[in-house]
Design an enzyme around this catalytic site. Structure first.
Site, PDB file in Angstrom:
ATOM      1  N   HIS A   1      -9.155  -1.840  -5.234  1.00 50.97           N
ATOM      2  CA  HIS A   1      -8.072  -2.180  -4.305  1.00 50.97           C
ATOM      3  C   HIS A   1      -7.065  -3.133  -4.960  1.00 50.97           C
ATOM      4  O   HIS A   1      -5.862  -3.061  -4.687  1.00 50.97           O
ATOM      5  CB  HIS A   1      -8.603  -2.765  -2.996  1.00 50.97           C
TER       6      HIS A   1
ATOM      7  N   ASP B   1      -3.071  -2.676  -5.142  1.00 45.57           N
ATOM      8  CA  ASP B   1      -2.074  -3.690  -4.762  1.00 45.57           C
ATOM      9  C   ASP B   1      -1.098  -3.958  -5.904  1.00 45.57           C
ATOM     10  O   ASP B   1       0.119  -4.071  -5.694  1.00 45.57           O
ATOM     11  CB  ASP B   1      -2.767  -5.019  -4.419  1.00 45.57           C
TER      12      ASP B   1
ATOM     13  N   HIS C   1      -0.928 -11.374  -5.241  1.00 49.73           N
ATOM     14  CA  HIS C   1       0.443 -10.932  -4.994  1.00 49.73           C
ATOM     15  C   HIS C   1       1.476 -11.864  -5.629  1.00 49.73           C
ATOM     16  O   HIS C   1       2.491 -11.406  -6.153  1.00 49.73           O
ATOM     17  CB  HIS C   1       0.708 -10.821  -3.500  1.00 49.73           C
TER      18      HIS C   1
ATOM     19  N   HIS D   1       0.830  -1.214   0.000  1.00 49.39           N
ATOM     20  CA  HIS D   1       0.000   0.000   0.000  1.00 49.39           C
ATOM     21  C   HIS D   1       0.864   1.263   0.000  1.00 49.39           C
ATOM     22  O   HIS D   1       0.567   2.231  -0.701  1.00 49.39           O
ATOM     23  CB  HIS D   1      -0.961   0.008   1.192  1.00 49.39           C
TER      24      HIS D   1
HETATM   25 ZN   LIG Z   1      -3.939  -4.553  -0.408  1.00 50.65          ZN
END
Ligand SMILES: [Zn+2]
Length: 299
Positions: A233, A237, A260, A77
């Site tokens: 969001h 990310d 991720h 973030h």
């Molecule tokens: Zn996040």
């Protein structure tokens, strides 16, 4: 010419880590050109860990960096806020192993940068211009980057939940839309997964103040900041994870149900093979993939 940028003054905040629940003080400081974004553990004699793909440690629910056994957790973030606000160089000091989650979005970090002010540096910013496409697939997950003259991100998600379903969002990192449309989007989690995650040592700092909590068919802590806050969001990310390339990129990034692990797999692929990109400067600052001017920082 687009130039490198740092902040004008040190700014600080305090909070708890989303996964560790550990209290942490964080300070962002100006840094010379060519420094990049560098973390410093003040509780470990100022040990430095560069925000680079070569220091990626583990990626499941958050992106963590590790160097010589020293961990920096949940970096995405803050790194996203730096890219979105056009900050190339900064030292990020913290006195614990995980960054503070604050409100679950990048907005508090953007506000810190705005408070500090942005300073243009002498060095021209060097970009990685993608010259060949890269496409990565894993089951129904997909991530790719294509050659382009600016930096854009397009993300799609598909959660079988009445408040989410299929959402797609695209952002150009040139025109100030990151600050308005991406930075405020908060992280989210499913209530029915919370116990299992806590047993794995995760989300010990999570609360209704820093996570959108989803029950089986609703949002436990409304209101949402956007109807499609969830996919926004994911864009946040992804921009944070791609900061680990260490340079701003000129390319169009497309992701579908990635996470991720796939974000950082793309970073590794880009860093490993220099035939995919070339280094370049940008004559025209307005096409720079960051919010170059302080004027665009007025939210
Ligand atoms: Zn996040």
């Amino acid at each position: 010419m687009a130039h490198e940028q740092t902040i004008r003054a040190a700014v600080s905040c305090s909070g708890v880590g989303l996964h560790s629940g550990a209290p942490v003080n964080l300070r962002i400081l100006p840094a010379p050109a060519r420094t990049g974004l560098v973390f410093r553990r003040t509780d470990l004699d100022g040990f430095q860990v560069e925000a680079s793909g070569r220091n990626v440690a583990r990626v499941s629910y958050a992106t963590s960096l590790m160097k010589k056994g020293v961990l920096i957790s949940t970096t995405e973030h803050l790194l996203s806020a730096c890219i979105g606000a056009g900050i190339d160089n900064a030292i990020v000091e913290l006195d614990n192993l995980e960054l503070p989650i604050l409100d679950g979005s990048a907005r508090p970090f953007v506000e810190m940068i705005k408070k500090a002010g942005v300073r243009r540096q002498r060095k021209a910013r060097t970009y990685l211009r993608m010259v060949r496409e890269i496409e990565l697939r894993e089951g129904d997950k997909f991530i790719a980057v294509y050659p382009a003259n600016s930096y854009s991100v397009s993300y799609s998600i598909n959660f079988p939940h009445p408040q989410i379903g299929r959402q797609t969002f695209c952002v150009q990192l040139t025109n100030g839309s990151y600050l308005r449309e991406i930075a405020p989007a908060r992280t989210f989690g499913f209530l029915h997964e919370a116990d299992a995650m806590r047993q794995q040592g995760l989300i010990r700092g999570a609360s209704a103040e820093n996570v959108i909590v989803l029950t089986r068919d609703d949002v436990l802590n409304p209101p949402l900041r956007f109807p499609d806050e969830f996919v926004r969001h994911k864009v946040l990310d992804l921009i944070g994870d791609l900061a680990l390339i260490g340079r701003q990129i000129l390319g169009s990034v497309v992701a579908d149900r990635a996470g991720h692990a796939m974000h950082t797999a793309l970073v590794s692929r880009i860093l490993r093979d220099k035939s995919y990109w070339e280094e370049t400067t940008l004559e025209d600052e307005t096409s720079a993939p960051a919010l170059a001017s302080t004027a665009s920082l007025s939210l």
